[in-house]
Design an enzyme around this catalytic site. Structure first.
Site, PDB file in Angstrom:
ATOM      1  N   SER D 243       0.607  -1.146   0.025  1.00 49.73           N
ATOM      2  CA  SER D 243       0.022  -0.173   0.018  1.00 49.73           C
ATOM      3  C   SER D 243       0.936   1.328   0.054  1.00 49.73           C
ATOM      4  O   SER D 243       2.246   1.189   0.344  1.00 49.73           O
ATOM      5  CB  SER D 243      -0.757  -0.016   1.221  1.00 49.73           C
ATOM      6  OG  SER D 243      -1.717  -1.031   1.326  1.00 49.73           O
ATOM      7  N   SER D 281      -3.812  -3.798  -3.187  1.00 44.61           N
ATOM      8  CA  SER D 281      -3.049  -2.668  -2.505  1.00 44.61           C
ATOM      9  C   SER D 281      -3.862  -1.596  -2.129  1.00 44.61           C
ATOM     10  O   SER D 281      -4.946  -1.452  -2.685  1.00 44.61           O
ATOM     11  CB  SER D 281      -2.093  -2.137  -3.513  1.00 44.61           C
ATOM     12  OG  SER D 281      -0.935  -1.223  -2.931  1.00 44.61           O
ATOM     13  N   ASP D 283      -3.994   2.242  -1.988  1.00 44.23           N
ATOM     14  CA  ASP D 283      -3.459   3.218  -2.564  1.00 44.23           C
ATOM     15  C   ASP D 283      -4.203   4.324  -2.602  1.00 44.23           C
ATOM     16  O   ASP D 283      -5.124   4.584  -3.598  1.00 44.23           O
ATOM     17  CB  ASP D 283      -2.771   2.947  -4.075  1.00 44.23           C
ATOM     18  CG  ASP D 283      -1.778   1.783  -4.256  1.00 44.23           C
ATOM     19  OD1 ASP D 283      -1.534   1.109  -3.209  1.00 44.23           O
ATOM     20  OD2 ASP D 283      -1.487   1.463  -5.407  1.00 44.23           O
TER      21      ASP D 283
END
Lengths: 370, 370, 370, 370
Positions: D243, D281, D283
């Site tokens: 991340s 992830s 993000d």
């Protein structure tokens, strides 16, 4: 509490039956097979005056490993529902949903993360991206005392069960005010049929919003008919708007974007009771479907099957244009859940002597007669 | 056109191979089984100077009745893509996707509606909620003359075919400018494997954006290495930012929200060529999956089956956390499609004598060598 | 038309006054200073049966150069509103808003682009990213004949004026059906006061949705009280859901995200008349504010000022938590605009002899009395 | 820690200068006047191995009463950022922003609510709807031990200051891994000029994502040039994606939707270092503007002015099409902040003996030379 509780009842017990669909056997979100609700009610006068609590909703008991699809809609977002980026990205609900007071969203979130770790140790992060929502109970409860504890959250989680849901001054709804009466927790359900398949749509609300003069019951302006001379408003002067959290569930098999369609429909149920989504209100809605099992076979923990096709998710869902029965069912369940919260809630006196009066059942029935 | 065309080539023909995945057999969006692309190129000097056209992308030939799932992402929305409310609500792509010039989104939309009516007469409204996107070609084309006609749109639709896609000054990409070179239509594809299943991700772009000094090819600042003394900019003074439409397709079976995840990844492919999403740019992306058949069995036209379970959609899709190969494949296909557009485009002179020069292949190769 | 028109009236003319706020002088969206509405009604039986038209709404006459802020909300997006990426990106409304039939969104879009070019020649692309919305009139109109022409669009644009708005079977609303009565165009407005400032909120709707049994007027289930024996449904069998476009305007100065808050409130106004947002409905809402002038001083066409501060936009807007009066005003205006459409619409027979009957005023009044 | 720290440096100290804009004096988000950053780093081996911490970002010291505008963008939302409904609804940032580990988003949220209550007692709920984001540090830290305490959060808040920001293994970034090297906290800034006005754009990242083979520095594939033989990967087998939280700030005066445009641009900065937004992830990006004071004059606590115009917010903001310099500045700041995190981070051994190795400066410089 200085006021004796009124006898418990629900809207239908008063002879007021709204909508065109039939409720499920319990007329509760727990009519959806597998759905559990747990409540921890915190009413204490020391060390600080607390009228608060925690509500836990499990789409299913093993939601941490057998995910459900879901989606949210924020009609007016002056409030909080955590877990949004994950929910929007994946459409997955991966942990129980908690409702509590505004200040302690964090406490509830941390307590749930610890609980999950103890219970399912060694798991990854996905069940930590939890959904915790709130409404503000600072008129009846000393919210600045941060009265909810980890034990309360665990108690709500551990008490989760199928069966009837205690409405009114319970769980996260304990200190709520709705339409200038005592608000709180409410639930309802509807049987729906879509393309020959029988399903349940259910709703659970934490009702903390509304101006009395707008309250509608089956279209009748009940709020206008119950004057402040007879039942005082909880507030000294002009009405304050607050919030409502609405959770819609169904066992109809839906994809994430279809859950969002249902979540948006909570607006209609709210509007049918006189809600407008005022500018300082946190009217945030969640919808989930237990009819689909988007299980994460491909999570890094488990090896994929040598049969490529077996690694795909096999989903049987309702087609896009067949959702009308669910729309109706969701709207009706939300409308009745809101009114059930009002009917079940009992007069409560709390922080700084503030009192929120219950909606008197006799006046409600009388007002509905016109 | 006053400038002789350069020999046609693609990026890989110049020995420049980017990415870690292998392209499909055609290195084009048409590597996805069933995907068709049609192009109508409009280059004429009277009655007005036109350098424009229409690109048609069919996720499948019978897309009007065998829908695909899709989603869009607007990285910078100073542009148009119609059909958004329907696409967002249902995740369905129900008609061919058209790309053309900014002023004639409406013409293309109407022409497609008429075409669909003639072709599939008696159909309802769902195939009228079409996706038409645009970029602005008013530097090389007299866009105010509204040169695209219904016949051009039909020609693009009728010419739709599998097989290689003519890149560069073709279809909706005819009058485009990219990175201050001649831009246009570009495509590329990648073979991907997800959980043991083999798929294709492909991209088709209509490239009309970028400042030369930002152009990157495999990380190399190629744009800085080709000065305006050698290859003039099409503009007299400071670079103008414009737009890019990116369409990503795949036969990997995806749900609508998973298509949105792919659409968002177009940003990364764009960024790898030096795109920033400038403030007046229309950088709008679409992703669709042909691996799912969300057929509308429940449409009002057809009676539901007496077997309730048969009325459900049966979908086999990739699980949520297995999309990494598709992410890589989409990014690489977008990156290469953009560069293919630059490589294939030929120097063009048009409206008011403006000229956009092709990116010279020898200088590109030399610049990449450093 | 084979049925003589009923005398024109509006809801208030029948003695039915809803809401707690006062309407503006015209009780129309045109009470907002500067707002213009133009209508072109197309009723013809040859070459094909047409019951359709175009509605044009100018937030201000020079909207192409003096932009307004706006936002949209899709309650159920089985419909079209073009211009979404640009509107979402910038919050700007840069051209008149058009409403027409489903098939001819493209025609209207192209006609508006051509009109803008002729009228304001040499302009760029921003005024081409227009908002065109639709509802389906294919029951009363031979929609497959594509009856709207460029001339009709221009006529709607050229007729735009302040003053009263012709409701019912007019403009884009000509062939509409609402709550199984004849629907159409409706409008209403409210005077609101926010922090001592007086404003107008207005709404214009193109009503084409609703099942009769759900129709509510001031909470009264009017639809249930007017049986199909007395007033037949337009459809042979089960009710079909369709669509509603709602445009909310205000001269209260709002930022784009505040406009979105108003747009979402249209749901509440719709719900108060019995709308649910059924699964095949296109319930798409737009809100704009004329109280702000987000003029594009920095557009490439004009040089920035040597005084840096002068290049900033100077906006005076309502603070975030003061919007309650606007919420109320928007909801009430939407509710009444929908009912005004029903009241003004006249019985219409059209395509294939289909007839949609007007809501009889006497029955409406009687039903409201209970 | 068993590995001696490398000497502290930043990317520019190594002679690697990226981008075309100049950094601010500190090349840090704190170059924005008024922005404060506080860090609490938790590195301990008992009672459990902890490599974690808390980062606090104040858009301004009195953010709880002098709000800023902001917006978020989720590029891939397998992560958490709380406060989304409020931020989306109002565009307001009303409290410091906290970054910590995945499991303790709740703890940080509760601690911040308690801190705010103690510090600004009697305030309402608005400052409780806080933004807390996370990345997962469970490879180097025993995340299941829930090592962050309320005291750590308060320490981060109390330490908030202008001036240089300690990068690398600090605050919430302590246990991070980036591109298979040691990751962590990084920051950078750019001077930008928009329409003659000078501003700063800055970024602070908590870097925990990326596969080594994708790492780019100024377009150079540095990651491919540093083999695992020389610098081992922290993981035994295939790379895991994680991340990144990116916070962009500016003193350029922006509206909420303009902040969202900047937040979206973080994707480009990330992509320029080799980030793809892989499927697991988180993000998630935030952008805020300190150049506007959307002060809540109309909050219920304070009486409105008798002068109606005085009750409006007076905002001076950049016009919509002038944001290109900010786009460039944001992208460059994000790109360099990510690389600064890698350069500043030092080799760390933690939970279960796992080691993440720092990116060796000499190898980085050498790789960049090609």
């Amino acid at each position: 509490m200085t006021t004796p509780p009124l006898p418990k009842a629900r809207l239908r017990d008063l002879g007021i039956c709204l909508g065109e669909l039939q409720p499920g056997p319990l007329n509760a979100i727990t009519d959806i097979p597998g759905v559990l609700v747990g409540l921890c009610t915190v009413i204490q006068d020391s060390p600080a005056v607390a009228r608060t609590g925690v509500t836990a909703i499990f789409p299913r008991l093993d939601i941490h490993s057998d995910f459900a699809y879901g989606a949210y809609y924020s009609f007016n977002g002056i409030g909080e529902m955590t877990g949004i980026p994950f929910l929007e990205e994946t459409g997955l609900v991966t942990s129980p949903v908690l409702l509590t007071n505004t200040n302690q969203v964090g406490l509830a979130h941390e307590a749930l993360a610890r609980y999950g770790t103890r219970k399912y140790g060694g798991r990854g992060f996905i069940d930590k991206l939890s959904i915790v929502a709130e409404t503000w109970d600072g008129w009846l409860s000393d919210i600045q005392s941060f009265p909810v504890t980890e034990e309360h959250v665990v108690a709500a989680l551990e008490s989760a069960a199928p069966g009837p849901v205690a409405e009114g001054n319970t769980g996260g709804g304990t200190g709520m005010i709705g339409y200038e009466f005592k608000g709180g927790t409410g639930t309802a359900s509807r049987r729906v049929e879509a393309l020959g398949n029988a399903y349940i749509t259910g709703a659970l609300v934490q009702l903390n919003q509304g101006w009395r003069r707008h309250l509608l019951v089956g279209g009748v302006p009940v709020g206008k008919r119950i004057s402040e001379q007879i039942v005082p408003s909880p507030w000294p002067a002009q009405p304050s708007s607050s919030s409502i959290i609405i959770v819609i569930g169904t066992d109809a098999p839906l994809l994430p974007h279809q859950c969002r369609r249902l979540a948006q429909r909570a607006t209609t149920g709210l509007a049918r009771t006189g809600g407008f989504g005022f500018a300082t209100s946190g009217d945030i809605f969640l919808a989930f479907s237990t009819g689909v099992h988007p299980n994460p076979r491909s999570r890094r923990e488990s090896a994929p099957s040598p049969d490529p096709a077996a690694n795909l998710l096999h989903l049987d869902v309702l087609p896009e244009f067949s959702l009308d029965p669910l729309v109706l069912g969701a709207v009706e369940a939300v409308e009745e859940a809101i009114l059930n919260a009002l009917v079940a809630a009992e007069t409560m006196t709390g922080f700084e002597g503030h009192t929120a009066y219950a909606l008197p059942h006799d006046l409600l029935v009388e007002a509905c007669r016109g």
